[in-house]
Motif scaffolding. Structure first.
Motif, PDB file in Angstrom:
ATOM      1  N   ASN A 229     -15.174  85.063 -35.574  1.00 21.90           N
ATOM      2  CA  ASN A 229     -14.522  84.276 -37.053  1.00 21.90           C
ATOM      3  C   ASN A 229     -13.578  85.466 -37.556  1.00 21.90           C
TER       4      ASN A 229
ATOM      5  N   ARG B  42     -20.457  75.227 -38.261  1.00 19.98           N
ATOM      6  CA  ARG B  42     -19.659  74.334 -37.363  1.00 19.98           C
ATOM      7  C   ARG B  42     -18.513  73.553 -38.190  1.00 19.98           C
TER       8      ARG B  42
ATOM      9  N   LYS C 181     -12.082  80.798 -29.996  1.00 24.47           N
ATOM     10  CA  LYS C 181     -12.847  79.632 -30.381  1.00 24.47           C
ATOM     11  C   LYS C 181     -14.094  79.525 -29.357  1.00 24.47           C
TER      12      LYS C 181
ATOM     13  N   TYR D  76     -16.855  81.882 -30.027  1.00 26.60           N
ATOM     14  CA  TYR D  76     -17.682  81.162 -31.379  1.00 26.60           C
ATOM     15  C   TYR D  76     -18.471  80.001 -30.921  1.00 26.60           C
TER      16      TYR D  76
ATOM     17  N   GLU E 232     -12.595  78.983 -46.437  1.00 26.25           N
ATOM     18  CA  GLU E 232     -12.859  80.275 -45.628  1.00 26.25           C
ATOM     19  C   GLU E 232     -13.871  81.066 -46.188  1.00 26.25           C
TER      20      GLU E 232
ATOM     21  N   TYR F 235     -17.656  74.160 -41.275  1.00 26.17           N
ATOM     22  CA  TYR F 235     -16.778  74.749 -41.973  1.00 26.17           C
ATOM     23  C   TYR F 235     -15.506  75.272 -41.157  1.00 26.17           C
ATOM     24  N   ASP F 236     -16.008  75.870 -39.834  1.00 31.34           N
ATOM     25  CA  ASP F 236     -15.051  76.339 -38.951  1.00 31.34           C
ATOM     26  C   ASP F 236     -14.063  75.196 -38.509  1.00 31.34           C
ATOM     27  N   GLU F 237     -14.685  73.976 -38.478  1.00 28.38           N
ATOM     28  CA  GLU F 237     -13.831  72.861 -37.907  1.00 28.38           C
ATOM     29  C   GLU F 237     -12.742  72.659 -39.090  1.00 28.38           C
TER      30      GLU F 237
ATOM     31  N   THR G 114      -9.987  75.310 -38.798  1.00 30.04           N
ATOM     32  CA  THR G 114      -9.320  75.080 -37.756  1.00 30.04           C
ATOM     33  C   THR G 114      -8.298  73.920 -37.907  1.00 30.04           C
TER      34      THR G 114
ATOM     35  N   LEU H 122     -17.499  79.496 -45.480  1.00 27.57           N
ATOM     36  CA  LEU H 122     -17.812  80.094 -43.778  1.00 27.57           C
ATOM     37  C   LEU H 122     -18.414  81.332 -43.982  1.00 27.57           C
TER      38      LEU H 122
END
Length: 159
Positions: free
Chosen positions: A111, A53, A146, A149, A82, A55-57, A60, A85
């Protein structure tokens, strides 16, 4: 005769005591270590989910910040984060049971699509087309991925 009776009585009490001690010790030697191992595994998976969560943020926000500001530090941050993640998602797929593996496989698919969209946006910014990059990052396709995800992470959390 009294000595034999008394000896048998002591042996019987000893056997009964030994059986009771074994019943008490079973949870200590079997159940509790199993529960601790389950807890360790669950805690590790929960930590992985939180890192995913996080790393995704970062990805983004880095892609969006780069599209809006064209500041190269955001592209660098994106490119550094990247792979982290990707490693976490693949680790979660490999370390979970079938259900968990399926959930994280779905997250991985979303992802992959998101990363492709974000790299397209980054490349557009590099070519001086930051408005087109913003359109990609605000597109319905992007936000649908998203949502997939996020729903996957929520499904995992509900387990």
């Amino acid at each position: 005769m009294t000595v034999v009776f008394f000896s048998l009585f002591i042996v019987a009490i000893g056997i009964i005591s030994l059986l009771q001690i074994n019943e008490i010790a079973n949870p200590l030697t079997d159940d509790i270590p199993d529960k601790i191992n389950d807890l360790k595994e669950t805690t590790g998976m929960n930590a992985d989910a939180q890192f995913i969560r996080y790393y995704d943020e970062i990805l983004t926000q880095s892609a969006r910040n780069y599209a809006f500001t064209m500041d190269k530090k955001w592209e660098e941050r994106y490119r550094q984060t990247e792979p982290l993640l990707d490693v976490k998602i693949k680790g979660a797929i490999d370390s979970g049971n079938k259900v968990v593996g399926h959930i994280f496989s779905n997250i991985n698919e979303a992802n992959t699509i998101l990363v492709n969209l974000e790299y397209r946006a980054i490349n557009l910014v590099n070519n001086g087309q930051h408005e087109d990059a913003i359109k990609i990052l605000e597109s319905e396709e992007y936000w649908n991925q998203k949502k997939i995800y996020e729903l996957g992470l929520r499904e995992y959390a509900s387990l």
